[in-house]
Motif scaffolding. Structure first.
Motif, PDB file in Angstrom:
ATOM      1  N   GLY A 174      -4.449  -4.525   7.023  1.00 39.60           N
ATOM      2  CA  GLY A 174      -3.686  -3.482   6.354  1.00 39.60           C
ATOM      3  C   GLY A 174      -4.593  -2.340   5.939  1.00 39.60           C
ATOM      4  N   LYS A 175      -4.012  -1.381   5.217  1.00 39.23           N
ATOM      5  CA  LYS A 175      -4.732  -0.183   4.807  1.00 39.23           C
ATOM      6  C   LYS A 175      -5.071  -0.255   3.316  1.00 39.23           C
ATOM      7  CE  LYS A 175      -2.643   2.733   8.370  1.00 39.23           C
ATOM      8  NZ  LYS A 175      -1.792   3.923   8.669  1.00 39.23           N
ATOM      9  N   TRP A 176      -6.356  -0.130   3.038  1.00 40.12           N
ATOM     10  CA  TRP A 176      -6.856  -0.184   1.664  1.00 40.12           C
ATOM     11  C   TRP A 176      -7.372   1.197   1.269  1.00 40.12           C
ATOM     12  CZ3 TRP A 176      -6.413  -4.896  -0.835  1.00 40.12           C
ATOM     13  CH2 TRP A 176      -6.188  -6.011  -0.014  1.00 40.12           C
ATOM     14  N   LYS A 177      -7.030   1.627   0.070  1.00 39.09           N
ATOM     15  CA  LYS A 177      -7.474   2.925  -0.438  1.00 39.09           C
ATOM     16  C   LYS A 177      -8.287   2.715  -1.708  1.00 39.09           C
ATOM     17  CE  LYS A 177      -5.740   7.338  -2.284  1.00 39.09           C
ATOM     18  NZ  LYS A 177      -4.512   8.118  -2.599  1.00 39.09           N
ATOM     19  N   GLY A 178      -9.394   3.463  -1.814  1.00 37.31           N
ATOM     20  CA  GLY A 178     -10.204   3.356  -3.010  1.00 37.31           C
ATOM     21  C   GLY A 178     -11.376   4.310  -2.976  1.00 37.31           C
ATOM     22  N   VAL A 179     -12.325   4.059  -3.852  1.00 27.70           N
ATOM     23  CA  VAL A 179     -13.521   4.891  -3.975  1.00 27.70           C
ATOM     24  C   VAL A 179     -14.668   4.220  -3.220  1.00 27.70           C
ATOM     25  CG1 VAL A 179     -15.175   5.906  -5.593  1.00 27.70           C
ATOM     26  CG2 VAL A 179     -12.781   5.647  -6.261  1.00 27.70           C
ATOM     27  N   PRO A 180     -15.385   4.951  -2.370  1.00 26.19           N
ATOM     28  CA  PRO A 180     -16.560   4.334  -1.742  1.00 26.19           C
ATOM     29  C   PRO A 180     -17.512   3.790  -2.800  1.00 26.19           C
ATOM     30  CG  PRO A 180     -16.039   6.411  -0.659  1.00 26.19           C
ATOM     31  CD  PRO A 180     -15.151   6.324  -1.880  1.00 26.19           C
ATOM     32  N   LEU A 181     -17.941   2.559  -2.624  1.00 25.55           N
ATOM     33  CA  LEU A 181     -18.921   1.984  -3.551  1.00 25.55           C
ATOM     34  C   LEU A 181     -20.160   2.858  -3.619  1.00 25.55           C
ATOM     35  CD1 LEU A 181     -20.010  -0.255  -5.364  1.00 25.55           C
ATOM     36  CD2 LEU A 181     -20.591  -1.562  -3.290  1.00 25.55           C
ATOM     37  N   ARG A 182     -20.499   3.473  -2.514  1.00 25.38           N
ATOM     38  CA  ARG A 182     -21.664   4.352  -2.461  1.00 25.38           C
ATOM     39  C   ARG A 182     -21.570   5.464  -3.502  1.00 25.38           C
ATOM     40  NH1 ARG A 182     -24.297   6.726   3.029  1.00 25.38           N
ATOM     41  NH2 ARG A 182     -25.888   8.054   2.070  1.00 25.38           N
ATOM     42  N   THR A 183     -20.379   6.029  -3.675  1.00 23.62           N
ATOM     43  CA  THR A 183     -20.198   7.112  -4.656  1.00 23.62           C
ATOM     44  C   THR A 183     -20.600   6.656  -6.048  1.00 23.62           C
ATOM     45  OG1 THR A 183     -18.378   8.083  -3.368  1.00 23.62           O
ATOM     46  CG2 THR A 183     -18.496   8.659  -5.712  1.00 23.62           C
TER      47      THR A 183
ATOM     48  N   ASN B  65       3.330  -6.013  13.983  1.00 23.78           N
ATOM     49  CA  ASN B  65       2.671  -4.708  13.898  1.00 23.78           C
ATOM     50  C   ASN B  65       1.269  -4.901  13.341  1.00 23.78           C
ATOM     51  OD1 ASN B  65       2.879  -4.808  11.001  1.00 23.78           O
ATOM     52  ND2 ASN B  65       5.006  -4.139  11.179  1.00 23.78           N
ATOM     53  N   ASP B  66       0.559  -3.794  13.131  1.00 22.23           N
ATOM     54  CA  ASP B  66      -0.851  -3.909  12.746  1.00 22.23           C
ATOM     55  C   ASP B  66      -1.072  -3.859  11.241  1.00 22.23           C
ATOM     56  OD1 ASP B  66      -0.279  -1.283  12.281  1.00 22.23           O
ATOM     57  OD2 ASP B  66      -1.867  -0.449  13.559  1.00 22.23           O
ATOM     58  N   SER B  67       0.004  -3.982  10.460  1.00 26.65           N
ATOM     59  CA  SER B  67      -0.146  -3.944   9.007  1.00 26.65           C
ATOM     60  C   SER B  67       0.731  -5.025   8.386  1.00 26.65           C
ATOM     61  CB  SER B  67       0.242  -2.568   8.458  1.00 26.65           C
ATOM     62  OG  SER B  67      -0.072  -2.464   7.095  1.00 26.65           O
ATOM     63  N   VAL B  68       0.100  -5.982   7.720  1.00 25.29           N
ATOM     64  CA  VAL B  68       0.812  -7.108   7.125  1.00 25.29           C
ATOM     65  C   VAL B  68       1.319  -6.711   5.735  1.00 25.29           C
ATOM     66  CG1 VAL B  68       0.602  -9.503   6.340  1.00 25.29           C
ATOM     67  CG2 VAL B  68      -0.587  -8.748   8.411  1.00 25.29           C
ATOM     68  N   GLU B  69       2.600  -6.923   5.479  1.00 21.84           N
ATOM     69  CA  GLU B  69       3.153  -6.574   4.171  1.00 21.84           C
ATOM     70  C   GLU B  69       2.579  -7.473   3.084  1.00 21.84           C
ATOM     71  OE1 GLU B  69       7.378  -8.152   3.626  1.00 21.84           O
ATOM     72  OE2 GLU B  69       7.213  -8.018   5.810  1.00 21.84           O
TER      73      GLU B  69
ATOM     74  N   GLU C 173      -5.498   0.396  -3.978  1.00 20.58           N
ATOM     75  CA  GLU C 173      -4.191   0.400  -3.315  1.00 20.58           C
ATOM     76  C   GLU C 173      -4.257  -0.396  -2.025  1.00 20.58           C
ATOM     77  OE1 GLU C 173      -2.511   4.229  -2.530  1.00 20.58           O
ATOM     78  OE2 GLU C 173      -2.421   4.804  -4.643  1.00 20.58           O
ATOM     79  N   TYR C 174      -3.114  -1.014  -1.701  1.00 16.45           N
ATOM     80  CA  TYR C 174      -2.942  -1.663  -0.405  1.00 16.45           C
ATOM     81  C   TYR C 174      -1.625  -1.192   0.195  1.00 16.45           C
ATOM     82  CZ  TYR C 174      -2.147  -5.102   3.238  1.00 16.45           C
ATOM     83  OH  TYR C 174      -1.891  -5.686   4.463  1.00 16.45           O
ATOM     84  N   ASN C 175      -1.683  -0.625   1.391  1.00 21.47           N
ATOM     85  CA  ASN C 175      -0.495  -0.082   2.057  1.00 21.47           C
ATOM     86  C   ASN C 175       0.296   0.857   1.143  1.00 21.47           C
ATOM     87  OD1 ASN C 175      -1.163  -1.410   4.391  1.00 21.47           O
ATOM     88  ND2 ASN C 175       0.357  -3.034   4.173  1.00 21.47           N
ATOM     89  N   ASN C 176      -0.439   1.772   0.507  1.00 18.28           N
ATOM     90  CA  ASN C 176       0.150   2.850  -0.314  1.00 18.28           C
ATOM     91  C   ASN C 176       0.796   2.374  -1.614  1.00 18.28           C
ATOM     92  OD1 ASN C 176      -0.488   4.857   1.718  1.00 18.28           O
ATOM     93  ND2 ASN C 176       1.262   4.070   2.878  1.00 18.28           N
TER      94      ASN C 176
ATOM     95  N   THR D 198      -9.444   5.851   2.695  1.00 15.49           N
ATOM     96  CA  THR D 198      -8.566   4.784   3.174  1.00 15.49           C
ATOM     97  C   THR D 198      -9.170   4.165   4.425  1.00 15.49           C
ATOM     98  OG1 THR D 198      -6.587   5.854   2.280  1.00 15.49           O
ATOM     99  CG2 THR D 198      -6.252   4.209   4.004  1.00 15.49           C
ATOM    100  N   VAL D 199      -9.246   2.839   4.449  1.00 24.76           N
ATOM    101  CA  VAL D 199      -9.783   2.125   5.607  1.00 24.76           C
ATOM    102  C   VAL D 199      -8.769   1.074   6.039  1.00 24.76           C
ATOM    103  CG1 VAL D 199     -12.220   2.510   5.074  1.00 24.76           C
ATOM    104  CG2 VAL D 199     -11.061   0.534   4.093  1.00 24.76           C
ATOM    105  N   GLU D 200      -8.562   0.968   7.337  1.00 26.24           N
ATOM    106  CA  GLU D 200      -7.707  -0.088   7.877  1.00 26.24           C
ATOM    107  C   GLU D 200      -8.608  -1.239   8.287  1.00 26.24           C
ATOM    108  OE1 GLU D 200      -3.757  -0.479  10.653  1.00 26.24           O
ATOM    109  OE2 GLU D 200      -5.271   1.000  11.226  1.00 26.24           O
ATOM    110  N   VAL D 201      -8.405  -2.383   7.664  1.00 25.69           N
ATOM    111  CA  VAL D 201      -9.371  -3.467   7.754  1.00 25.69           C
ATOM    112  C   VAL D 201      -8.678  -4.797   8.049  1.00 25.69           C
ATOM    113  CG1 VAL D 201     -11.115  -4.785   6.462  1.00 25.69           C
ATOM    114  CG2 VAL D 201     -10.952  -2.314   6.156  1.00 25.69           C
TER     115      VAL D 201
END
Length: 208
Positions: free
Chosen positions: A112-121, A30-34, A173-176, A80-83
């Motif tokens: 996988g999916k990474w969640k966080g704060v934009p560095l720009r903010t 699948n498109d998300s590695v555990e 966060e990574y994958n929630n 959240t960005v999938e990278v």
């Protein structure tokens, strides 16, 4: 008649000090590695740090230097960005003639999916000064380099345009789930479309 045992995938070890482990991509469907199968790339040994006493400084050419706790960071709007993260040495084992470095086969890559704060903010809150050219992100991991005799922390720089891109984030966060320690807990820089060496783990400070 006994049923054939299901093969359990595991990381392939390339080195242990520092730890470098390769994703068994033949088992990824699948498109998300555990977490357990995400490749591990380290230049130094793992750092020692405490989440309960963790602070992130943002300094340099800014009008209002920041010192942020994890609680502060979690209050900002998240993204959240999938990278895809890939080591720049992926498939080095296939090179002819052979070249120096970890002899990766095809598994120094994961998504996988990474969640966080934009560095720009965070940079906009700190007030980037006129003429700022780059943002330097330093990690807590450190050690000797093979080409020099001094101890260095792992540090990378981004041109200001890439640092301000809306998808460049400070992830927690990574994958929630909270980022696993071996992948940069509590905070990791994620730089989409760049080799993974830019995505600094265990962030110690950010300097404009």
């Amino acid at each position: 008649m006994t049923k054939p045992q299901k093969v359990k995938p595991y990381l392939t070890t390339r080195s242990l000090l520092p730890e470098n482990q390769e994703t068994p991509i033949q088992f990824i469907n699948n498109d998300s590695v555990e977490n357990q199968l995400f490749f591990r790339r380290n230049h130094f040994t793992y750092p020692t740090l405490s989440y309960s006493n963790y602070w992130l400084p943002i300094n340099g050419v800014v009008s209002a230097p920041l010192l942020l706790s994890m609680q502060d960071i979690l209050q900002y709007p998240s993204k959240t960005v999938e990278v895809v993260l890939e080591c720049s040495g992926d498939k080095r084992n296939l090179f002819e003639p052979k070249t120096f470095g970890e002899q990766w086969e095809k598994g120094a890559i994961s998504q996988g999916k990474w969640k966080g704060v934009p560095l720009r903010t965070l940079l906009e809150i700190s007030g980037i000064g006129d003429g700022a050219k780059e943002v330097v992100v330093e990690g807590y991991d450190y050690g000797l380099r093979t080409d020099l005799d001094e101890v260095y922390t792992y540090t990378r720089s981004l041109p200001i345009e890439k640092a301000l891109h809306e998808d460049t984030i400070i992830a927690y966060e990574y994958n929630n789930q909270p980022i696993p320690f071996k992948h940069g807990y509590p905070l990791r820089l994620i730089v989409p479309q760049w080799y993974a060496m830019a995505s600094v783990k265990w962030i110690k400070q950010i300097s404009v």
